[in-house]
Scaffold this motif. Structure first.
Motif, PDB file in Angstrom:
ATOM      1  N   ALA A 120       0.971  -1.090  -0.031  1.00 48.70           N
ATOM      2  CA  ALA A 120       0.066  -0.045  -0.136  1.00 48.70           C
ATOM      3  C   ALA A 120       0.900   1.314   0.015  1.00 48.70           C
ATOM      4  CB  ALA A 120      -0.948   0.114   1.117  1.00 48.70           C
ATOM      5  N   ALA A 121       2.004   1.262   0.802  1.00 47.32           N
ATOM      6  CA  ALA A 121       2.973   2.597   0.805  1.00 47.32           C
ATOM      7  C   ALA A 121       3.519   2.487  -0.468  1.00 47.32           C
ATOM      8  CB  ALA A 121       3.942   2.176   1.849  1.00 47.32           C
ATOM      9  N   GLU A 122       3.627   1.383  -1.108  1.00 48.88           N
ATOM     10  CA  GLU A 122       4.543   1.722  -2.488  1.00 48.88           C
ATOM     11  C   GLU A 122       3.549   2.192  -3.413  1.00 48.88           C
ATOM     12  OE1 GLU A 122       6.933  -1.272  -5.847  1.00 48.88           O
ATOM     13  OE2 GLU A 122       6.051  -2.061  -3.972  1.00 48.88           O
ATOM     14  N   ARG A 123       2.245   1.638  -3.508  1.00 48.07           N
ATOM     15  CA  ARG A 123       1.143   2.280  -4.300  1.00 48.07           C
ATOM     16  C   ARG A 123       0.720   3.778  -3.916  1.00 48.07           C
ATOM     17  NH1 ARG A 123      -1.579  -2.751  -3.122  1.00 48.07           N
ATOM     18  NH2 ARG A 123      -2.722  -1.765  -1.635  1.00 48.07           N
ATOM     19  N   LEU A 124       0.924   3.988  -2.771  1.00 43.83           N
ATOM     20  CA  LEU A 124       0.629   5.300  -2.295  1.00 43.83           C
ATOM     21  C   LEU A 124       1.641   6.196  -2.998  1.00 43.83           C
ATOM     22  CD1 LEU A 124      -0.953   7.562  -1.047  1.00 43.83           C
ATOM     23  CD2 LEU A 124       0.354   6.940   1.110  1.00 43.83           C
ATOM     24  N   GLU A 125       2.918   5.673  -2.907  1.00 45.57           N
ATOM     25  CA  GLU A 125       4.034   6.522  -3.512  1.00 45.57           C
ATOM     26  C   GLU A 125       4.171   6.552  -5.142  1.00 45.57           C
ATOM     27  OE1 GLU A 125       7.677   4.742  -2.254  1.00 45.57           O
ATOM     28  OE2 GLU A 125       7.600   5.156  -0.367  1.00 45.57           O
ATOM     29  N   MET A 126       3.709   5.634  -5.472  1.00 45.12           N
ATOM     30  CA  MET A 126       3.230   5.767  -7.056  1.00 45.12           C
ATOM     31  C   MET A 126       2.055   7.017  -7.503  1.00 45.12           C
ATOM     32  SD  MET A 126       3.773   1.783  -8.323  1.00 45.12           S
ATOM     33  CE  MET A 126       3.229   2.139 -10.014  1.00 45.12           C
ATOM     34  N   GLU A 127       1.292   6.699  -6.647  1.00 47.97           N
ATOM     35  CA  GLU A 127       0.089   7.653  -6.773  1.00 47.97           C
ATOM     36  C   GLU A 127       0.565   9.227  -6.670  1.00 47.97           C
ATOM     37  OE1 GLU A 127      -3.163   6.348  -4.271  1.00 47.97           O
ATOM     38  OE2 GLU A 127      -3.461   4.671  -5.386  1.00 47.97           O
ATOM     39  N   VAL A 128       1.255   9.281  -5.525  1.00 51.69           N
ATOM     40  CA  VAL A 128       1.625  10.698  -5.196  1.00 51.69           C
ATOM     41  C   VAL A 128       2.689  11.118  -6.647  1.00 51.69           C
ATOM     42  CG1 VAL A 128       3.099  12.048  -3.819  1.00 51.69           C
ATOM     43  CG2 VAL A 128       1.429  10.355  -2.907  1.00 51.69           C
ATOM     44  N   ALA A 129       3.555  10.086  -6.992  1.00 53.67           N
ATOM     45  CA  ALA A 129       4.350  10.686  -8.078  1.00 53.67           C
ATOM     46  C   ALA A 129       3.563  10.800  -9.256  1.00 53.67           C
ATOM     47  CB  ALA A 129       5.264   9.527  -8.356  1.00 53.67           C
ATOM     48  N   GLU A 130       2.405  10.078  -9.545  1.00 56.24           N
ATOM     49  CA  GLU A 130       1.404  10.425 -10.568  1.00 56.24           C
ATOM     50  C   GLU A 130       0.882  11.679 -10.609  1.00 56.24           C
ATOM     51  OE1 GLU A 130      -1.002   7.026 -11.108  1.00 56.24           O
ATOM     52  OE2 GLU A 130       0.618   5.582 -11.939  1.00 56.24           O
ATOM     53  N   ARG A 131       0.285  11.941  -9.309  1.00 55.93           N
ATOM     54  CA  ARG A 131      -0.386  13.159  -8.855  1.00 55.93           C
ATOM     55  C   ARG A 131       0.629  14.377  -9.203  1.00 55.93           C
ATOM     56  NH1 ARG A 131      -4.769  15.887  -9.876  1.00 55.93           N
ATOM     57  NH2 ARG A 131      -5.473  17.252  -8.247  1.00 55.93           N
ATOM     58  N   THR A 132       1.607  14.276  -8.607  1.00 57.93           N
ATOM     59  CA  THR A 132       2.645  15.477  -8.906  1.00 57.93           C
ATOM     60  C   THR A 132       2.686  15.719 -10.672  1.00 57.93           C
ATOM     61  OG1 THR A 132       3.660  14.663  -6.598  1.00 57.93           O
ATOM     62  CG2 THR A 132       4.929  16.069  -8.143  1.00 57.93           C
ATOM     63  N   ALA A 133       3.046  14.519 -11.230  1.00 55.51           N
ATOM     64  CA  ALA A 133       3.434  14.809 -12.570  1.00 55.51           C
ATOM     65  C   ALA A 133       2.006  15.486 -13.190  1.00 55.51           C
ATOM     66  CB  ALA A 133       3.597  13.590 -13.321  1.00 55.51           C
ATOM     67  N   GLU A 134       1.073  15.178 -12.723  1.00 51.51           N
ATOM     68  CA  GLU A 134      -0.118  15.794 -13.200  1.00 51.51           C
ATOM     69  C   GLU A 134      -0.276  17.057 -12.881  1.00 51.51           C
ATOM     70  OE1 GLU A 134      -3.577  13.444 -11.815  1.00 51.51           O
ATOM     71  OE2 GLU A 134      -3.170  11.611 -13.349  1.00 51.51           O
TER      72      GLU A 134
END
Length: 650
Positions: free
Chosen positions: A271-285
């Motif tokens: 879950a932490a890894e997925r959250l990091e990926m989502e944060v990275a995607e959101r940051t890119a967006e």
């Protein structure tokens, strides 16, 4: 010795040895059971210590947030202190459970140290609550109490860590002890059983080996596997109630608990890894959106300055007193510049309404020729000026849609087609496709590359090299088209071949020609002699609104805010119509002004809002009020149409 005595002796010796063996095995089993029970209790205490450590971390986080909470406001601070107290109570229960588990060889020194460290924490909390119970809390006091609490919690966490370490050492020692205890009955069974193997071989094999030693051996192997970190071995738990079954159930419970804990830890890590990926995607967006915003502001600033620059020059020429023919030409140019500015604001307003979800549809049945004729009349001159052939194929089909929004879609599509086409022409037509009518807008322009065919429907993305439409130069035209098509539930398709042209298709429902829907009214209610109250905090806008209504013969009363509104209605009487800006000075709104007019009049008075707001939240608030809304800039005909309609309905 008689045979009978020998037989008796032969029977007595192995039987005695067997009894001795059973007694020894029973003793060893009891010790083994105690060892396994101790392992389970120790594991439970370790789990409590881990949970208490997590609670200490939460308390430290809450302690660090307390100063900020009390600085923000008292309610937030009290709420944070309550949350701290709730977590502390839970921690206190866990500490009591840990300290109550002091049995046999448990880590009594660590538990005594934990009790000593934790005993001072309630007093620290009490002093903190007393310090924060005063009406005005000093920031230094807040920080001091937070530091003391954090220091005490650090000591508790350290004591818990020491206790966990000692317990893990004892757990390993208990496992080693269990191994030692287990080896004793095996050795004793082999030594003593060897003496009676000749006479009681079958009995020993069936009863002792099969029903006891093998079960203990399996249990031992399973426990060794668990101690080595392999939790995949499932123990067969029997329904019996003997000591071996109880030990087996205890070890299996321990194994399942450990396996579940490992699974939860793995899920937490995933879950932490997925959250990091989502944060990275959101940051890119967000970075992409910020780039779009920067590009949009630059383009909007440029496109707004163009017509405003022309307006300033045309107005300057009018002040010089030109000849009548030149004056008429300048007036036409001023109208064109104003229309260009309005076009840009309309595009921005459409996007704001779509984002806010306040754009309403008015679906009815009408002949598609109504829209096609307007399209042809609108763009015939623009096509001719570029030496393009604009062909609009006549159609007798009736469709169901929102006439105004459908026309808006086609205006954008045809404007794009003419802007992008340098030679050839543009074809607009409607044909049946199954149960639907499909409107096609085709051009012979340069086409759109395949990699751009999805991007062009996004905000602030423009592919046309030299857009004539202001909304297209901002990259809003096709985005508006796509949003409106989704709002109307019309399917929008794009087919384009580079160097050959582009086709946009819009599919919508075919209507029954016998259901034309209501005819729009084209007559205006006379406004002569009507009393109109205009509430506007901008002096320039207020003066222009007053002049427009006076030109229609209205008796106009002006107000700058809610206080002026109350004074104007109290002195001058209740108006026939209230026209108010949405945002007024002092944090008040036009809704407050309308409410005061209704209160003084004792009845509902026709009213509507005129606003320049584009924020989604404010647009939704205005739409939820139920009053009609006009978005600035407003044309005189739109202002008169709404005023006449409200007075007519009243």
């Amino acid at each position: 010795m008689r045979i009978r005595s020998k037989l008796l002796l032969a029977i007595t010796v192995p039987v005695g040895l067997l009894v001795l063996q059973i007694a020894l095995v029973t003793y060893f089993v009891r010790e083994l059971q105690e060892a396994v029970t101790f392992i389970a209790e120790t594991h439970k205490t370790i789990e409590d210590a881990f949970t208490a450590n997590d609670l200490v971390s939460e308390l430290r986080a809450e302690a660090k947030r307390l100063p900020q909470s009390f600085v923000a406001d008292r309610a937030t601070g009290d709420e944070g202190l309550g949350a701290f107290r709730e977590i502390f109570d839970n921690l206190e229960q866990r500490i009591r459970s840990i300290t109550a588990a002091a049995t046999r060889e448990t880590a009594q020194d660590s538990q005594i140290a934990l009790e000593r460290v934790f005993s001072g924490l309630p007093a620290e909390l009490a002093r903190t609550e007393a310090a924060l119970s005063v009406d005005t809390v000093d920031m230094d006091t807040l920080l001091e109490r937070a530091i003391f609490l954090d220091a005490s919690l650090v000591n508790v966490a350290s004591a818990l860590t020491d206790l966990s370490r000692d317990l893990r050492v004892q757990l390993q020692a208990a496992v080693d002890r269990e191994r030692e205890i287990h080896n004793r009955p095996v050795i004793a069974g082999i030594a003593i059983g060897g003496l009676s193997v000749l006479m009681l071989l079958i009995f020993t094999w069936l009863v002792v080996d099969r029903n006891f030693v093998m079960r203990l051996t399996d249990l031992s192997k399973a426990m060794l596997s668990i101690a080595g970190g392999d939790l995949r071995t499932v123990l067969p738990v029997a329904k019996g109630g003997d000591e071996v079954d109880e030990m087996t159930r205890t070890v299996e419970t321990f194994r399942v608990t450990a396996e579940e804990r490992n699974r939860l830890l793995e899920e937490r890590a995933e879950a932490a890894e997925r959250l990091e990926m989502e944060v990275a995607e959101r940051t890119a967006e967000l970075e992409t959106a910020n780039q779009f915003k920067t590009r949009f502001l630059a383009t909007a600033s440029h496109d707004l300055r163009q017509p405003l620059h022309a307006l300033n020059l045309f107005i300057g020429q009018l002040r010089d007193g030109p000849a009548p023919d030149e004056r008429r030409r300048l007036e036409e140019k001023i109208s064109e510049a104003a229309a260009s500015t309005n076009e840009l604001f309309d595009a921005l307003l459409d996007m704001s309404k779509l984002e806010a979800g306040v754009l309403e549809t008015n679906v009815s049945s009408f002949p598609i020729s109504t829209v096609l004729d307007r399209i042809e009349a609108t763009f015939a001159t623009a096509a001719a000026n570029k030496d393009l052939q604009l062909r609009v194929v006549p159609s007798g089909y009736w469709v169901r849609s929102d006439l105004i929004l459908l026309e808006r879609i086609l205006l954008n599509l045809v404007s794009n087609a003419i802007s992008a086409t340098s030679e050839g022409g543009v074809l607009v037509g409607c044909r049946l496709r199954g149960d639907s009518a499909r409107i096609d807008v085709c051009d012979t322009g340069p086409g759109i590359p395949s990699e751009m065919q999805e991007e062009i429907f996004k905000e602030f993305v423009s592919f046309a090299p030299a857009a004539q439409n202001r909304s297209e130069s901002l990259g809003l035209g096709l985005s508006i088209v796509d949003r409106l098509a989704q709002l109307l539930d019309h399917k929008l398709e794009l087919v384009s071949t580079p160097a050959h042209g582009t086709r946009f298709s819009l599919s919508l429902s075919v209507a029954d020609t016998r259901d034309p829907g209501p005819e729009p009214s084209t007559s205006f209610e006379p406004l002569e002699g009507r009393r109109v109250l205009v509430v506007e905090n901008d002096a320039l806008v207020r003066d222009s609104m007053a002049g427009t209504f006076r030109s229609w013969g209205c008796d106009v009363t002006l107000a700058e805010g809610v206080y002026d509104t109350v004074e104007a209605v109290t002195i001058g009487g209740v108006p026939d119509l209230v026209v108010t800006d949405y945002r007024l000075d002092g944090g008040q709104t036009g809704l407050d002004a309308i409410a005061e007019v209704h209160r003084i009049a004792g009845q509902k008075v026709p009213a509507f809002l005129v606003t320049a707001e584009t924020g989604a939240e404010r647009l939704r608030d205005a739409a939820d009020s139920g009053f009609p809304i006009l978005q600035k800039p407003v044309t005189p005909i739109a202002l008169r149409a709404l005023s006449s309609q409200l007075l007519k309905d009243a």
